[in-house]
Design a protein around this motif. Structure first.
Motif, PDB file in Angstrom:
ATOM      1  N   GLN A 194       0.834  -1.205   0.000  1.00  0.00           N
ATOM      2  CA  GLN A 194       0.000   0.000   0.000  1.00  0.00           C
ATOM      3  C   GLN A 194       0.877   1.267   0.000  1.00  0.00           C
ATOM      4  OE1 GLN A 194      -2.468  -0.617   3.488  1.00  0.00           O
ATOM      5  NE2 GLN A 194      -4.082  -1.604   2.264  1.00  0.00           N
ATOM      6  N   ARG A 195       0.320   2.312  -0.581  1.00  0.00           N
ATOM      7  CA  ARG A 195       1.035   3.596  -0.682  1.00  0.00           C
ATOM      8  C   ARG A 195       0.025   4.734  -0.498  1.00  0.00           C
ATOM      9  NH1 ARG A 195       1.877   6.849  -5.193  1.00  0.00           N
ATOM     10  NH2 ARG A 195       1.103   5.155  -6.535  1.00  0.00           N
ATOM     11  N   PRO A 196       0.332   5.736   0.382  1.00  0.00           N
ATOM     12  CA  PRO A 196      -0.605   6.850   0.582  1.00  0.00           C
ATOM     13  C   PRO A 196      -0.377   7.958  -0.447  1.00  0.00           C
ATOM     14  CG  PRO A 196       1.188   7.045   2.136  1.00  0.00           C
ATOM     15  CD  PRO A 196       1.460   5.795   1.339  1.00  0.00           C
ATOM     16  N   ILE A 197      -1.462   8.541  -0.951  1.00  0.00           N
ATOM     17  CA  ILE A 197      -1.411   9.732  -1.824  1.00  0.00           C
ATOM     18  C   ILE A 197      -2.051  10.872  -1.045  1.00  0.00           C
ATOM     19  CG2 ILE A 197      -2.176  10.787  -3.960  1.00  0.00           C
ATOM     20  CD1 ILE A 197      -2.118   7.040  -3.769  1.00  0.00           C
ATOM     21  N   ILE A 198      -1.265  11.895  -0.747  1.00  0.00           N
ATOM     22  CA  ILE A 198      -1.704  12.994   0.108  1.00  0.00           C
ATOM     23  C   ILE A 198      -2.256  14.136  -0.754  1.00  0.00           C
ATOM     24  CG2 ILE A 198      -1.060  14.563   1.948  1.00  0.00           C
ATOM     25  CD1 ILE A 198      -0.818  11.626   2.696  1.00  0.00           C
ATOM     26  N   PHE A 199      -3.470  14.601  -0.395  1.00  0.00           N
ATOM     27  CA  PHE A 199      -4.108  15.745  -1.068  1.00  0.00           C
ATOM     28  C   PHE A 199      -4.198  16.924  -0.097  1.00  0.00           C
ATOM     29  CE2 PHE A 199      -5.537  12.545  -4.007  1.00  0.00           C
ATOM     30  CZ  PHE A 199      -5.670  13.219  -5.211  1.00  0.00           C
ATOM     31  N   ASP A 200      -3.943  18.114  -0.606  1.00  0.00           N
ATOM     32  CA  ASP A 200      -4.175  19.346   0.151  1.00  0.00           C
ATOM     33  C   ASP A 200      -5.610  19.795  -0.124  1.00  0.00           C
ATOM     34  OD1 ASP A 200      -4.197  21.790   1.376  1.00  0.00           O
ATOM     35  OD2 ASP A 200      -2.374  22.546   0.428  1.00  0.00           O
ATOM     36  N   ILE A 201      -6.437  19.810   0.933  1.00  0.00           N
ATOM     37  CA  ILE A 201      -7.857  20.146   0.749  1.00  0.00           C
ATOM     38  C   ILE A 201      -8.155  21.589   1.134  1.00  0.00           C
ATOM     39  CG2 ILE A 201      -8.587  17.765   1.095  1.00  0.00           C
ATOM     40  CD1 ILE A 201      -9.493  18.658   3.939  1.00  0.00           C
ATOM     41  N   ARG A 202      -7.133  22.368   1.458  1.00  0.00           N
ATOM     42  CA  ARG A 202      -7.344  23.775   1.775  1.00  0.00           C
ATOM     43  C   ARG A 202      -7.570  24.566   0.491  1.00  0.00           C
ATOM     44  NH1 ARG A 202      -1.874  24.454   5.128  1.00  0.00           N
ATOM     45  NH2 ARG A 202      -1.222  23.363   3.210  1.00  0.00           N
ATOM     46  N   ALA A 203      -8.316  25.683   0.621  1.00  0.00           N
ATOM     47  CA  ALA A 203      -8.598  26.529  -0.538  1.00  0.00           C
ATOM     48  C   ALA A 203      -7.310  27.174  -1.026  1.00  0.00           C
ATOM     49  CB  ALA A 203      -9.633  27.591  -0.184  1.00  0.00           C
ATOM     50  N   LYS A 204      -7.076  27.108  -2.328  1.00  0.00           N
ATOM     51  CA  LYS A 204      -5.861  27.661  -2.927  1.00  0.00           C
ATOM     52  C   LYS A 204      -6.244  28.619  -4.053  1.00  0.00           C
ATOM     53  CE  LYS A 204      -4.311  23.557  -3.841  1.00  0.00           C
ATOM     54  NZ  LYS A 204      -3.468  22.459  -4.370  1.00  0.00           N
ATOM     55  N   PRO A 205      -5.498  29.719  -4.184  1.00  0.00           N
ATOM     56  CA  PRO A 205      -5.802  30.686  -5.257  1.00  0.00           C
ATOM     57  C   PRO A 205      -5.097  30.313  -6.559  1.00  0.00           C
ATOM     58  CG  PRO A 205      -4.087  31.560  -3.854  1.00  0.00           C
ATOM     59  CD  PRO A 205      -4.450  30.220  -3.278  1.00  0.00           C
ATOM     60  N   ARG A 206      -5.685  30.771  -7.647  1.00  0.00           N
ATOM     61  CA  ARG A 206      -5.079  30.562  -8.957  1.00  0.00           C
ATOM     62  C   ARG A 206      -5.558  31.671  -9.895  1.00  0.00           C
ATOM     63  NH1 ARG A 206      -2.954  26.007 -11.691  1.00  0.00           N
ATOM     64  NH2 ARG A 206      -2.962  26.299 -13.948  1.00  0.00           N
ATOM     65  N   ASN A 207      -4.629  32.308 -10.601  1.00  0.00           N
ATOM     66  CA  ASN A 207      -4.947  33.334 -11.589  1.00  0.00           C
ATOM     67  C   ASN A 207      -4.854  32.736 -12.989  1.00  0.00           C
ATOM     68  OD1 ASN A 207      -5.294  35.377  -9.662  1.00  0.00           O
ATOM     69  ND2 ASN A 207      -3.110  35.816  -9.616  1.00  0.00           N
ATOM     70  N   ILE A 208      -5.921  32.926 -13.766  1.00  0.00           N
ATOM     71  CA  ILE A 208      -5.970  32.354 -15.112  1.00  0.00           C
ATOM     72  C   ILE A 208      -6.250  33.474 -16.111  1.00  0.00           C
ATOM     73  CG2 ILE A 208      -7.122  30.696 -16.612  1.00  0.00           C
ATOM     74  CD1 ILE A 208      -7.867  29.102 -14.144  1.00  0.00           C
ATOM     75  N   PRO A 209      -5.290  33.810 -16.976  1.00  0.00           N
ATOM     76  CA  PRO A 209      -5.519  34.835 -18.011  1.00  0.00           C
ATOM     77  C   PRO A 209      -6.162  34.223 -19.257  1.00  0.00           C
ATOM     78  CG  PRO A 209      -3.220  34.187 -18.009  1.00  0.00           C
ATOM     79  CD  PRO A 209      -3.887  33.380 -16.917  1.00  0.00           C
ATOM     80  N   VAL A 210      -7.108  34.944 -19.827  1.00  0.00           N
ATOM     81  CA  VAL A 210      -7.810  34.469 -21.028  1.00  0.00           C
ATOM     82  C   VAL A 210      -7.989  35.649 -21.985  1.00  0.00           C
ATOM     83  CG1 VAL A 210      -9.930  33.453 -21.942  1.00  0.00           C
ATOM     84  CG2 VAL A 210      -9.033  32.682 -19.740  1.00  0.00           C
ATOM     85  N   ALA A 211      -7.709  35.421 -23.255  1.00  0.00           N
ATOM     86  CA  ALA A 211      -7.961  36.424 -24.297  1.00  0.00           C
ATOM     87  C   ALA A 211      -9.101  35.908 -25.174  1.00  0.00           C
ATOM     88  CB  ALA A 211      -6.708  36.661 -25.129  1.00  0.00           C
ATOM     89  N   THR A 212     -10.138  36.708 -25.335  1.00  0.00           N
ATOM     90  CA  THR A 212     -11.304  36.287 -26.095  1.00  0.00           C
ATOM     91  C   THR A 212     -11.893  37.477 -26.836  1.00  0.00           C
ATOM     92  OG1 THR A 212     -13.452  35.163 -25.925  1.00  0.00           O
ATOM     93  CG2 THR A 212     -12.833  36.628 -24.130  1.00  0.00           C
ATOM     94  N   GLY A 213     -13.046  37.262 -27.498  1.00  0.00           N
ATOM     95  CA  GLY A 213     -13.684  38.321 -28.277  1.00  0.00           C
ATOM     96  C   GLY A 213     -15.060  38.653 -27.749  1.00  0.00           C
ATOM     97  N   SER A 214     -15.417  39.934 -27.818  1.00  0.00           N
ATOM     98  CA  SER A 214     -16.723  40.381 -27.353  1.00  0.00           C
ATOM     99  C   SER A 214     -17.763  40.239 -28.468  1.00  0.00           C
ATOM    100  CB  SER A 214     -16.643  41.838 -26.881  1.00  0.00           C
ATOM    101  OG  SER A 214     -16.280  42.675 -27.964  1.00  0.00           O
ATOM    102  N   LYS A 215     -18.985  40.638 -28.160  1.00  0.00           N
ATOM    103  CA  LYS A 215     -20.081  40.531 -29.123  1.00  0.00           C
ATOM    104  C   LYS A 215     -19.833  41.390 -30.350  1.00  0.00           C
ATOM    105  CE  LYS A 215     -25.131  40.930 -29.278  1.00  0.00           C
ATOM    106  NZ  LYS A 215     -26.342  41.291 -28.482  1.00  0.00           N
TER     107      LYS A 215
END
Length: 273
Positions: free
Chosen positions: A63-84
């Motif tokens: 057996q082998r344990p896989i550890i997950f961090d369940i605390r809230a974490k921030p992430r910034n995601i940039p996106v370039a798109t088009g308007s109407k």
């Protein structure tokens, strides 16, 4: 018993203790605060139960344990798109995320330990493109809160299909293409010029009204003077002459090198000096 046998016996016991200690140590693992563990079994695969905080036992090598961090974490995601209205829009979305605890075995099986890298950029781009296409560039500025709410609702629903919880979503950066920015600046300049022209027109109108009022006042004053002269006859003219004479006398009284002689004695001025 000889000394060599005693030493060999002690050495064997020591080696056995070392091996037992190593095995016991490898059978223990810790789950820190804010983390959860999923157990992978070489014979049965990923176990369905989630292990909480504390020290736990497992079967070494099996057996082998896989550890997950369940605390809230921030992430910034940039996106370039088009308007109407086909304007280029650059948006940066800040997301505060965490995994569902009871779904950690499924997350590890389907996505892996780096589930956020695999899911968040793609679904964020998908949702932003779909929402931004419903608004033109001007509405993106004036109705930013509406846009943010639509993005939040759609993204939360989309992330739940991957067992990811989004605690906070906010638009932290919103810019447009160079052409749109120049158009906005030109519009602002035109509005300022229009306001200035309106001010100048209003100023000229006020000056015109003041001139009309002044002319009307002078005309009315002239009519009143003419009427007074007509009614008073020569008396008013004589009065004006007296007033003018008094003014001239007052000015001469304060002037230097002015000599006054009684009436009839002006001939004294002709005497030789």
């Amino acid at each position: 018993m000889s000394l060599s046998r005693i030493l060999n016996s002690i050495g064997g016991v020591g080696f056995g203790l070392i091996v037992a200690g190593s095995v016991a140590n490898s059978a223990l693992y810790n789950v820190d605060g804010g983390h959860r563990a999923v157990i992978f079994d070489r014979f049965r695969g990923v176990q369905e139960h989630v292990v909480g905080e504390g020290t736990h036992f497992l079967i070494p090598w099996v057996q082998r344990p896989i550890i997950f961090d369940i605390r809230a974490k921030p992430r910034n995601i940039p996106v370039a798109t088009g308007s109407k209205d086909l304007q280029t829009v650059s948006i940066t979305l800040r997301i505060l995320f965490r995994p569902k605890q009871d779904k950690l075995p499924s997350i590890y099986t389907n996505l892996g330990i780096d589930y956020d890298e695999r899911v968040l950029p793609s679904i964020t781009t998908e949702v932003l493109k779909a929402v931004v296409a419903q608004f033109d560039a001007a509405e993106m500025i004036t109705q930013r809160e509406v846009v943010s709410n639509k993005v939040r609702e759609a993204l939360i629903t989309r992330a739940e299909t991957f067992s990811i919880l989004l605690d906070d979503i906010s638009l932290t950066h919103l810019t447009f293409g160079a052409e749109f920015t120049q158009a906005v600046e030109a519009k602002q300049v035109a509005q300022q010029e229009a306001e200035r022209a309106r001010y100048l027109v209003e100023k000229e109108e006020q000056v015109k009204n003041a001139s009309i009022i002044r002319a009307e006042g002078e005309s009315e004053a002239a009519l009143m003077v003419a009427k007074a002269i007509g009614e008073a006859g020569e008396g008013l003219v004589e009065l004006r002459k007296i007033e003018a004479a008094e003014e001239i006398a007052a000015n001469l009284a304060v002037s230097r090198n002015v000599v006054y002689l009684p009436p009839g004695q002006q001939a004294l001025l002709a005497l030789p000096q």
